[in-house]
Design a protein around this motif. Structure first.
Motif, short mmCIF file in Angstrom:
data_model
loop_
_atom_site.label_atom_id
_atom_site.label_comp_id
_atom_site.label_asym_id
_atom_site.label_seq_id
_atom_site.Cartn_x
_atom_site.Cartn_y
_atom_site.Cartn_z
N SER A 1 -16.98 11.94 -131.96
CA SER A 1 -16.52 11.33 -130.71
C SER A 1 -16.87 12.22 -129.52
O SER A 1 -16.97 13.45 -129.65
N LEU A 2 -17.05 11.58 -128.39
CA LEU A 2 -17.20 12.26 -127.11
C LEU A 2 -16.51 11.43 -126.04
O LEU A 2 -16.40 10.20 -126.18
N ARG A 3 -16.08 12.11 -125.00
CA ARG A 3 -15.49 11.42 -123.86
C ARG A 3 -16.25 11.80 -122.61
O ARG A 3 -16.31 12.98 -122.24
N LEU A 4 -16.85 10.81 -121.97
CA LEU A 4 -17.57 11.02 -120.72
C LEU A 4 -16.65 10.71 -119.55
O LEU A 4 -15.82 9.80 -119.64
N SER A 5 -16.84 11.46 -118.48
CA SER A 5 -16.09 11.20 -117.25
C SER A 5 -17.05 11.11 -116.08
O SER A 5 -18.10 11.74 -116.08
N CYS A 6 -16.65 10.34 -115.10
CA CYS A 6 -17.42 10.20 -113.88
C CYS A 6 -16.45 10.32 -112.71
O CYS A 6 -15.50 9.53 -112.62
#
Length: 115
Positions: A17-22
């Protein structure tokens, strides 16, 4: 002018899993339609997920059930939680914001999924 800055990319094994943020600058984030797009090597950029100002979401068939887009209007951020990652998810992921028919793009963050 709106600036978008993505973070959270990296190398992960298949199934991980990965969590991207913007993060968005400016004061109009809450009315912006936000989205995540990706571009794999040699391929065209494609839609991954979108979220409206009212938090209605839409997903590409290839990520349904694995990815989740969310937004925090108080922090001017939109996130993409990516689970059960596959090698074919490897791409540069871009954040896009749309308001008043204007599109704004971030510079992208690389996600690499190893098999």
């Amino acid at each position: 002018q709106v600036q978008l800055v993505e973070s959270g990319g990296g190398l992960v094994q298949a199934g991980g899993s990965l969590r991207l943020s913007c993060a968005a600058s400016g004061s109009i984030f809450s009315i912006m339609r936000m989205g995540w797009y990706r571009q794999a090597p040699g391929k065209q950029r494609e839609l991954v997920a979108t979220i409206t100002s009212g938090s209605n979401t839409n997903y590409a068939d290839s990520v349904k059930g694995r990815f989740a887009i969310s937004r925090d209007n108080g922090k001017n951020t939109v996130s993409l939680q990516m689970n059960s990652l596959k090698p074919e998810d490897t791409a540069v992921y871009y954040c896009k914001g749309t308001v008043l028919s204007m599109d704004y793009w971030g510079k992208g963050t690389l996600v690499t999924v190893s098999s």
